[in-house]
Scaffold this motif. Structure first.
Motif, short mmCIF file in Angstrom:
data_model
loop_
_atom_site.label_atom_id
_atom_site.label_comp_id
_atom_site.label_asym_id
_atom_site.label_seq_id
_atom_site.Cartn_x
_atom_site.Cartn_y
_atom_site.Cartn_z
N ARG A 281 7.97 31.68 -25.86
CA ARG A 281 7.71 32.63 -26.90
C ARG A 281 7.94 33.78 -26.58
O ARG A 281 8.00 34.39 -25.45
N VAL B 76 8.52 44.49 -25.34
CA VAL B 76 8.76 42.68 -25.61
C VAL B 76 7.84 42.28 -24.43
O VAL B 76 7.52 42.68 -23.31
N ASP B 77 7.12 41.16 -25.13
CA ASP B 77 6.33 40.19 -24.35
C ASP B 77 6.91 38.62 -24.42
O ASP B 77 7.10 38.08 -25.41
N THR C 27 7.27 41.12 -19.29
CA THR C 27 7.02 42.27 -20.21
C THR C 27 8.37 43.38 -20.01
O THR C 27 8.64 43.58 -18.67
N GLN D 28 7.39 37.97 -28.26
CA GLN D 28 6.87 38.71 -29.25
C GLN D 28 7.36 40.50 -29.11
O GLN D 28 7.25 40.77 -28.04
N ASP E 209 7.28 44.64 -30.34
CA ASP E 209 6.87 45.67 -31.25
C ASP E 209 7.67 46.69 -31.23
O ASP E 209 9.03 46.59 -30.88
#
Length: 280
Positions: free
Chosen positions: A172, A180-181, A246, A174, A176
């Motif tokens: 997955r 990034v994660d 991250t 994610q 912002d």
């Protein structure tokens, strides 16, 4: 450090070496990295440049051969009954990376050793003997009880990832505005014989996270100039299959961008921290 490459070692086919230099653990079988010489503070390792489907291998993915040569050069100076652990590693780009599947050689040299730690360097050479990257790494001498921990059973590589995402085991992603994660579950074939992710592959993992962030933020072409890693704890996939990667922007200028990245356990414990410098 200046190295005089041996052309016959640089040009050799990895398949021809299997009989004399078989893979010592799954990560070597997966990447094609082999240590072909080690003695008296020096070591030589070879590895083909990874060939990823629809993507070009970048500097961080050369961390495996760089770490192997630097580590094995240092290991020749360590007393019997002891092992070593990578404390930190830095890769500096000197020129363009060779094309995919071309053989590269890392010439390692132990430049300073004591009873606790040591420093090694490795120069990465293309098939013509041109230096395209330099590695500097510091290693810790591991107490004998850690060095002699029972190795995991050797498994030939059964996973052959065709993209960096598959090699990292992305589950997955994610984003912002500046971060990034990535939740990842890498294949066990990225491990050494202790069930720990090969130290050099950490460089590829953080390179992947950094580029995932940069390419999402801007379509510009980012060229990595250097990559520095500090290792806090081993990534023991035999005990914890999940990793978290991250990356975040440290500074973004007109020409130079610096990115911070981390590899964490599934519970959030820091394993490796890194910083990369990119030029647009």
């Amino acid at each position: 450090m200046t190295c005089e490459p041996r052309s016959e070692a640089i040009r050799v086919d990895i398949n021809a070496l299997e009989e004399f230099h078989p893979a010592r653990h799954p990560a070597e079988a997966l990447t094609g990295c082999r240590v072909i010489e080690r003695s008296d503070g020096r070591a030589r390792a070879i590895m083909p440049v990874p060939e990823f489907q629809s993507e070009t291998a970048t500097l961080g993915w050369m961390g495996t051969v760089a770490d192997a040569a630097a580590a094995q050069a240092f290991a020749t100076r360590v007393a019997d009954g002891h092992g070593i652990r990578t404390m930190n590693l830095r890769l500096d780009r000197l020129g363009p990376l060779p094309p995919p599947q071309s053989m590269t050689t890392a010439e390692g040299f132990a430049s300073g050793v004591d009873e606790l730690t040591g420093l090694s360097r490795a120069t990465l050479l293309d098939v013509e003997g041109r230096a395209f990257a330099e590695c500097t790494a510091r290693f810790a001498v591991v107490p004998s009880q850690e060095a002699t921990m029972p190795p995991q059973p050797h498994r030939p590589a059964i996973v052959h990832p065709t993209t960096p995402s598959e090699l990292v085991g992305v589950q997955r992603v994610q984003f912002d505005s500046s971060r990034v994660d990535i939740i990842a579950r890498p294949p066990l074939d990225v491990c050494n014989h202790f069930g720990i992710v090969h130290g050099g592959l950490h460089a590829g993992f953080v390179d992947f996270a950094m580029r995932k962030l940069l390419t999402t933020m801007s379509p510009s072409l980012y060229r990595m100039l250097d990559l520095s890693l500090v290792y806090h704890r081993p990534a023991m996939l035999e005990h914890d299959r999940g990793l978290r990667l991250t990356a975040s922007i440290d500074r973004r200028g007109r020409r130079i961008t610096t990115v911070d990245a981390s590899i964490l356990s599934s519970s959030g414990t820091p394993l490796t921290i890194a910083r990369g410098t990119f030029r647009t």
